[in-house]
Each structure stands twice: as C-alpha cells, then as structure tokens.
Design an enzyme around this catalytic site. Structure first.
Site, PDB file in Angstrom:
ATOM      1  N   LYS A  93       6.887  11.441  -0.972  1.00  0.00           N
ATOM      2  CA  LYS A  93       6.267  10.901   0.241  1.00  0.00           C
ATOM      3  C   LYS A  93       7.278  10.175   1.115  1.00  0.00           C
ATOM      4  O   LYS A  93       7.301  10.335   2.343  1.00  0.00           O
ATOM      5  CB  LYS A  93       5.118   9.975  -0.153  1.00  0.00           C
ATOM      6  CG  LYS A  93       4.386   9.304   1.007  1.00  0.00           C
ATOM      7  CD  LYS A  93       4.930   7.911   1.332  1.00  0.00           C
ATOM      8  CE  LYS A  93       4.800   6.948   0.170  1.00  0.00           C
ATOM      9  NZ  LYS A  93       5.315   5.582   0.531  1.00  0.00           N
ATOM     10  N   THR A 105       5.962   1.074   2.207  1.00  0.00           N
ATOM     11  CA  THR A 105       6.904   1.995   2.835  1.00  0.00           C
ATOM     12  C   THR A 105       6.092   2.819   3.818  1.00  0.00           C
ATOM     13  O   THR A 105       5.272   3.643   3.414  1.00  0.00           O
ATOM     14  CB  THR A 105       7.573   2.903   1.796  1.00  0.00           C
ATOM     15  OG1 THR A 105       8.239   2.086   0.830  1.00  0.00           O
ATOM     16  CG2 THR A 105       8.590   3.830   2.464  1.00  0.00           C
ATOM     17  N   LYS A 154      14.072   0.695   5.556  1.00  0.00           N
ATOM     18  CA  LYS A 154      13.558   1.061   4.233  1.00  0.00           C
ATOM     19  C   LYS A 154      13.586   2.571   4.025  1.00  0.00           C
ATOM     20  O   LYS A 154      13.984   3.054   2.954  1.00  0.00           O
ATOM     21  CB  LYS A 154      12.131   0.532   4.098  1.00  0.00           C
ATOM     22  CG  LYS A 154      11.361   1.042   2.898  1.00  0.00           C
ATOM     23  CD  LYS A 154      11.932   0.564   1.580  1.00  0.00           C
ATOM     24  CE  LYS A 154      10.988   0.931   0.427  1.00  0.00           C
ATOM     25  NZ  LYS A 154      11.562   0.624  -0.876  1.00  0.00           N
ATOM     26  N   LEU A 201       0.830  -1.201   0.000  1.00  0.00           N
ATOM     27  CA  LEU A 201       0.000   0.000   0.000  1.00  0.00           C
ATOM     28  C   LEU A 201       0.867   1.256   0.000  1.00  0.00           C
ATOM     29  O   LEU A 201       2.054   1.197   0.322  1.00  0.00           O
ATOM     30  CB  LEU A 201      -0.927  -0.024   1.220  1.00  0.00           C
ATOM     31  CG  LEU A 201      -1.892  -1.223   1.255  1.00  0.00           C
ATOM     32  CD1 LEU A 201      -2.504  -1.401   2.640  1.00  0.00           C
ATOM     33  CD2 LEU A 201      -2.969  -1.076   0.194  1.00  0.00           C
ATOM     34  N   PRO A 202       0.293   2.423  -0.347  1.00  0.00           N
ATOM     35  CA  PRO A 202       1.121   3.619  -0.527  1.00  0.00           C
ATOM     36  C   PRO A 202       1.784   4.158   0.724  1.00  0.00           C
ATOM     37  O   PRO A 202       2.916   4.648   0.670  1.00  0.00           O
ATOM     38  CB  PRO A 202       0.128   4.646  -1.087  1.00  0.00           C
ATOM     39  CG  PRO A 202      -1.008   3.857  -1.618  1.00  0.00           C
ATOM     40  CD  PRO A 202      -1.096   2.634  -0.774  1.00  0.00           C
TER      41      PRO A 202
END
Length: 298
Positions: A236, A92, A167, A61-62
């Site tokens: 983001k 992330t 990450k 997912l975003p």
C-alpha cells in the site's frame, strides 16, 4: 491537555501506551474490542465522544481512505471539531488528502498536523520513534511534550502534507532496501555463503543499508522482528509513493522491484505477516530456502 486516540492497532496501541504510561489520560477509540484497555486508555463509545472530549487527537490508521472516513465522514471528528482542536495524523497517507483535511480543520479554527512515523513497533515501545511532521510549527511546539513521550526525533518539514510526503519517500527506500537485501541473502545462501559473514561483508562495503544493518542480523538468527509493517501495508505504501510521484511529475523508475517482491509475499501467504517475511517468499520461489540456520522448507 485532554487527549483522544483513534486507531489502537499495532502502532497506535503502542504509542497510546507510551502516553498513558507517562501520565496522560487518553480516551481511545478502535472497533476491535479491548484495544483501548490494552493501551491503558479509557474506551470511547464513538468518534463523537472523542471529538467532544479532547483538545488533542491522534490518528493511527491504515490509509487516507480510513482517515477521511474518521475525520470527514458522517459523525466524524470534523463535525464536532471546535476552535483550538489539534489533530495529529500518524498514519501513512496521501499528501493531497492531508492538505484537504488540514484546510477544512483550519477553517474551523483547528490545526491538522501530519506526522509520519518511522522506527517500527520496537521503537514505539521504547519511545524512540522518528516523526516527520507537516503543518503549523507553533501548533507543533505546543504539543511537543506529548510527542516526546513516544518520539526521540521530531522533524518539521513544512506546511500541511510535508510530513506525509517525507514518510512516503522514506518508506519507498525502506521497501527497496528490504526487498533487494532479501534477494541477495537468499542468493548468498544458495551460493553456499555463511549469512553472518555475508552480512559482515555487506555492512563493511558499499551495499550497506538499513536492512543489512538493522533487520538481517536478527533474521539470520530466525528472529523476524514480528509486530512491524505487514507485506500488505508495505505494498500500500509503495502504491501511495507511485501516486505521489505521479502528482509531482517525477518519473518512477524503481518501484517495480519492491512491488513485485511484496506482491509475491502477499500471494504466497505472507500478506498479514511482517514485511521482513518477503525473504521467505523469495526463498520459497528459489527452492524453499531459508537464510537462517540452513533451514529449508522442502
């Protein structure tokens, strides 16, 4: 082991396809019509069907907002989660959110593994991704066979949130190297340097990095490696990194450059294109420069 998959977009769809091609039946959910079928998965009606029918659930997912909506929202995965459920978050996401979700699932007898992904769309298709995982190491080992269908290297970093922390750190360095190399390659073009020779110099010198070695050898021939992280998502990730370092009490001295670069790309029309297009955004401002084949946009 019954597998569910939520988020079958650019990366999730490719990872799910690796699972299904390896013979693992997957029940998939994504609001985009046809996403499950394209990944070889059976489409689920809703999240409740995923939670009720799977022992292992992958999320791709975003951001944390989307993850929290899927897991913690009304009708979300946590409502139906029972003892023994393992959720692997390939997104992330913010480590503090990850830790909170992990504690809630742990209280219900389940396991939440955060597994940051690196390698991009090409590695996902080949099954050669790198995973940075956090959470219970025994839970990780139980699902290693499933992870190895799409990941070549699997690192365990520590407890919940450790994988997502690693990450963010990795993605920030990726952003820095891509933005800085884009600027250098545009400058090299305007200075009259052959881009292939300039790359050979950089990759034989102290300026070598992932972008010079793995991205720009393609870009200078006009191949932008479409299908990877967009400029919007890169921005983001940098913001998540800045927030994470603030929480850690570490000064953030080098974020302004990539934030400006990918923000520029987004504002010049490259928001939903691969982040490698940042070189074109910088080239636009430099007079319409393209680093491949001597092309100019003006």
């Amino acid at each position: 082991m019954s597998i569910g998959f939520v988020g079958l977009g650019n990366m999730g769809g490719r990872i799910a396809r690796r699972l299904t091609d390896a013979g693992h039946p997957v029940l998939g959910y994504d609001p985009a019509p046809g996403s499950a079928e394209r990944a070889g998965a059976s489409p689920a009606r809703d999240l409740a069907e995923i939670a009720a029918g799977a022992e292992l659930i992958f999320l791709s997912l975003p951001d944390s907002r989307a993850v929290e909506a899927v897991v913690l929202g009304e009708g979300g995965l946590l409502d139906q989660a029972g003892a023994g459920l393992t959720i692997v978050d390939l997104s992330t996401a913010a480590p503090d959110s990850t830790r909170r979700i992990a504690a809630l699932l742990d209280a219900k007898g389940g396991h939440y593994l955060d597994a940051g992904v690196s390698g991009g769309a090409a590695a996902a298709e080949k099954g050669t991704l790198t995973l940075m995982t956090g959470g219970d190491p025994e839970a990780l080992e139980r699902i290693r066979p499933q992870l190895e269908t799409f990941a070549k290297k699997i690192f365990h970093l520590g407890g919940p949130g450790a994988g997502h922390s690693a990450k963010l750190l990795n993605n920030f360095l990726n952003a820095v190297s891509l933005a800085a190399t884009s600027e250098v390659m545009v400058a090299g073009r305007k200075a009259g340097l052959d881009p292939h020779t300039l790359l050979d110099v950089l990759n034989s010198s102290s300026g070598a990095n992932w972008a010079t070695a793995n991205r720009f050898p393609h870009i200078v021939d006009g191949d932008y490696l479409e299908g990877g992280l967009t400029s919007t998502l890169m921005t983001k990730d940098i913001v998540l990194y800045v927030d994470h370092l603030r929480d850690l009490g570490v000064p953030t001295l080098n974020a302004a450059g990539p934030l400006a670069s990918f923000g520029l790309a987004a504002n010049l029309g490259y928001a939903d294109q691969i982040s490698n297009r940042v070189v074109d955004a910088i080239g636009d401002i430099a007079g319409g420069v393209r680093v491949h084949e001597g092309e100019r946009t003006q």
